[in-house]
Design a protein around this motif. Structure first.
Motif, PDB file in Angstrom:
ATOM      1  N   ALA A   1     -12.142  -0.141   3.876  1.00 28.72           N
ATOM      2  CA  ALA A   1     -12.740   1.079   3.355  1.00 28.72           C
ATOM      3  C   ALA A   1     -11.716   2.190   3.221  1.00 28.72           C
ATOM      4  CB  ALA A   1     -13.887   1.523   4.270  1.00 28.72           C
ATOM      5  N   GLU A   2     -10.738   2.283   4.141  1.00 26.78           N
ATOM      6  CA  GLU A   2      -9.689   3.285   4.084  1.00 26.78           C
ATOM      7  C   GLU A   2      -8.343   2.590   4.023  1.00 26.78           C
ATOM      8  OE1 GLU A   2     -10.069   6.457   3.726  1.00 26.78           O
ATOM      9  OE2 GLU A   2     -12.261   6.387   3.852  1.00 26.78           O
ATOM     10  N   LEU A   3      -7.471   3.059   3.125  1.00 24.43           N
ATOM     11  CA  LEU A   3      -6.186   2.402   2.919  1.00 24.43           C
ATOM     12  C   LEU A   3      -5.052   3.375   3.204  1.00 24.43           C
ATOM     13  CD1 LEU A   3      -7.035   0.716  -0.482  1.00 24.43           C
ATOM     14  CD2 LEU A   3      -7.051  -0.359   1.765  1.00 24.43           C
ATOM     15  N   PRO A   4      -3.953   2.895   3.764  1.00 19.20           N
ATOM     16  CA  PRO A   4      -2.806   3.770   4.003  1.00 19.20           C
ATOM     17  C   PRO A   4      -2.153   4.163   2.681  1.00 19.20           C
ATOM     18  CG  PRO A   4      -2.249   1.489   4.519  1.00 19.20           C
ATOM     19  CD  PRO A   4      -3.726   1.526   4.241  1.00 19.20           C
ATOM     20  N   PRO A   5      -1.396   5.270   2.664  1.00 17.47           N
ATOM     21  CA  PRO A   5      -0.759   5.713   1.418  1.00 17.47           C
ATOM     22  C   PRO A   5       0.171   4.654   0.845  1.00 17.47           C
ATOM     23  CG  PRO A   5      -0.678   7.430   3.089  1.00 17.47           C
ATOM     24  CD  PRO A   5      -1.169   6.190   3.772  1.00 17.47           C
ATOM     25  N   VAL A   6       0.260   4.635  -0.470  1.00 21.65           N
ATOM     26  CA  VAL A   6       1.111   3.689  -1.186  1.00 21.65           C
ATOM     27  C   VAL A   6       2.189   4.479  -1.924  1.00 21.65           C
ATOM     28  CG1 VAL A   6       1.170   1.939  -3.010  1.00 21.65           C
ATOM     29  CG2 VAL A   6      -0.772   2.058  -1.451  1.00 21.65           C
ATOM     30  N   ALA A   7       3.427   4.013  -1.862  1.00 20.38           N
ATOM     31  CA  ALA A   7       4.552   4.726  -2.479  1.00 20.38           C
ATOM     32  C   ALA A   7       4.488   4.604  -3.999  1.00 20.38           C
ATOM     33  CB  ALA A   7       5.875   4.164  -1.960  1.00 20.38           C
ATOM     34  N   ASP A   8       4.877   5.665  -4.679  1.00 25.76           N
ATOM     35  CA  ASP A   8       5.017   5.609  -6.129  1.00 25.76           C
ATOM     36  C   ASP A   8       6.233   4.771  -6.504  1.00 25.76           C
ATOM     37  OD1 ASP A   8       2.811   7.126  -6.642  1.00 25.76           O
ATOM     38  OD2 ASP A   8       3.891   8.948  -7.190  1.00 25.76           O
ATOM     39  N   GLY A   9       6.211   4.240  -7.735  1.00 22.81           N
ATOM     40  CA  GLY A   9       7.342   3.464  -8.226  1.00 22.81           C
ATOM     41  C   GLY A   9       6.884   2.229  -8.977  1.00 22.81           C
ATOM     42  N   ARG A  10       7.847   1.360  -9.261  1.00 21.61           N
ATOM     43  CA  ARG A  10       7.574   0.116  -9.993  1.00 21.61           C
ATOM     44  C   ARG A  10       7.487  -1.046  -9.011  1.00 21.61           C
ATOM     45  NH1 ARG A  10      11.923  -0.035 -12.809  1.00 21.61           N
ATOM     46  NH2 ARG A  10      12.988  -1.822 -11.895  1.00 21.61           N
ATOM     47  N   TYR A  11       6.433  -1.823  -9.164  1.00 16.86           N
ATOM     48  CA  TYR A  11       6.196  -3.008  -8.337  1.00 16.86           C
ATOM     49  C   TYR A  11       6.184  -4.227  -9.254  1.00 16.86           C
ATOM     50  CZ  TYR A  11       4.492   0.149  -4.619  1.00 16.86           C
ATOM     51  OH  TYR A  11       4.369   1.129  -3.657  1.00 16.86           O
ATOM     52  N   THR A  12       6.664  -5.346  -8.771  1.00 19.17           N
ATOM     53  CA  THR A  12       6.614  -6.584  -9.546  1.00 19.17           C
ATOM     54  C   THR A  12       6.047  -7.699  -8.686  1.00 19.17           C
ATOM     55  OG1 THR A  12       8.916  -7.097  -8.941  1.00 19.17           O
ATOM     56  CG2 THR A  12       8.562  -5.966 -11.035  1.00 19.17           C
TER      57      THR A  12
END
Length: 434
Positions: free
Chosen positions: A34-45
């Protein structure tokens, strides 16, 4: 019937009316917390057994999540579709819910859907869940599917630049703006591109009588060290001295090619000939402007865009606010793109932006911009013409009219030049051919 998919992703900003499961229902079904930790901006593959994913997290920037999906087949990766969160919905950094999304396939068919994201236990790895509410080639229809992706770079997209340089030209300059050292590369990085040099920097013999536009495509294909046989995240940059046409400072020249927008040219010595105030700044602005065209950006001053008040890379200083206010442009110029341009560069469907993809000027990313319409100047020169708005008595320049009085004004266009100026076959419906 859904609208044609042009200029980024179009559709309902609120997601209302989408035939999708509620976010909390699907989150529980696929095991999202239900609650998620922050995710970093950027490009993921990453991806899964059938799909390859390039994911762009831009929550703290433009407030958009987007990505490209490729199919795995016989050792190949074939582009299938792009997606993004819908305009007007800004995901937060905790990603505690699903977000309405829009999908566009390589054949321009579109569908609505939803995207969920979560952080995994391993740092920099996330799980993305997608649901497509419709049939798109190569993607599961009306099915929620998952992919895993790892953080790769703070830059959202990649762009290789292969540069060929004519003898007698100065290399791309650096301009100091406050504490910043601005270059062509740094300006593109600020827009979200990981910029790399590709190929070999070939030296071109000096052509003293200048280059004609018809020669540029041949020059590009003769010197390219990398393949031009298909769309690719690569721009061919010809760094030349002079054009045959006077005052042409730069050009994106392959607008009508089968694989358009692959190459552009900057006439460095021509710029320095005509721009005596801060020519290095103008060289950088011109180079980024032409590369912007290669990425399918349009002029800001064009009548269809209607942002001649812009101090973006994509405006002309002498067209700023209708002309005659060039100093005002440079005072506002911050070596940046406008917000709608930036969102397009970072999150447009792959085929609309990638060099060699969709035709030039085929993407409308500005009409839904919050900035509004500001009609200043057309995108064609009116040199040699005088435009006047005259009161009923042309000799009375300070005419006054009573409140509510009908007023008939005269619009007069006078040709002050030596040559005739055609206005087209039907002046009522066609723009003047200035």
């Amino acid at each position: 019937m859904r609208p044609p998919f042009l200029g980024g992703f179009s559709g309902g900003g609120s997601g209302a009316g989408l035939d999708i499961l509620p976010a909390d229902t699907v989150a529980g079904a696929i095991g999202l917390p239900a609650e998620l930790p922050p995710v970093a901006d950027g490009r993921y593959t990453g991806g899964n057994a059938r799909l390859v994913l390039e994911l762009r997290m831009d929550i703290r920037g433009t407030g958009v999540i987007s990505g490209d999906l490729m199919g795995r087949r016989a050792g190949r990766e074939d582009y299938l579709a792009s997606f993004r969160t819908v305009p007007g919905v800004r995901p937060d950094a905790t990603l505690s819910a699903g977000w309405p999304a829009e999908f566009c396939a390589g054949d321009r068919t579109t569908a609505h859907g939803i995207v969920w994201l979560r952080s995994s236990l391993a740092g920099g790895t996330i799980v993305i869940a997608l649901h497509v509410d419709g049939a798109l080639p190569g993607l599961p229809a009306r099915t929620t599917f998952e992919m895993t992706a790892e953080w790769e770079s703070p830059y959202l997209r990649r762009l290789g630049i292969e540069m060929e340089m004519e003898n007698g030209t100065e290399p791309p300059p650096t301009w100091k703006s406050g504490r910043r050292q601005i270059t062509v590369k740094s300006a593109l990085q600020d827009a979200g591109f990981e910029v790399t040099d590709t190929g070999v920097r070939n030296r071109i013999p000096e052509q003293k009588d200048g280059w004609g536009q018809a020669e540029l495509h041949t020059l590009m294909t003769d010197l390219a060290d990398t393949s031009l046989d298909g769309p690719a995240w690569r721009q061919q940059l010809l760094w030349l001295g002079r054009p045959k046409r006077e005052r042409l400072l730069g050009v994106m020249f392959d607008t009508s090619a089968q694989l358009p927008r692959q190459g552009c040219a900057v006439f460095e010595r021509e710029i320095r000939k005509w721009v005596t105030d801060a020519p290095d700044r103008k060289v950088i602005q011109t180079a980024v402007h032409e590369i912007g065209h290669g990425l399918n950006l349009s002029h800001r001053f064009g009548p269809d865009v209607g942002h001649a008040d812009s101090a973006s890379f994509m405006n002309y200083p002498w067209q700023y606010q209708g002309g005659g206010r060039e100093q005002g442009y440079w005072e506002r110029f911050a070596f940046a793109f406008d917000p709608d341009e930036l969102e397009f560069l970072r999150h447009a469907p792959r085929n609309q932006i990638i060099p060699g993809g969709d035709p030039f000027h085929s993407a409308d990313y500005w009409s839904q911009s919050a900035r509004g319409y500001t009609p200043y100047a057309t995108d064609q020169s009116a040199s040699g013409l005088k435009l006047e708005l005259l009161p009923p008595d042309p000799d009375v320049r300070t005419a006054a009219f009573r409140f509510g009085q009908q007023v008939f004004l005269e619009i007069r266009v006078t040709n002050t030049g030596p040559a005739a100026v055609p206005f087209g076959k039907d002046s009522r419906t066609r723009k003047a051919a200035f």
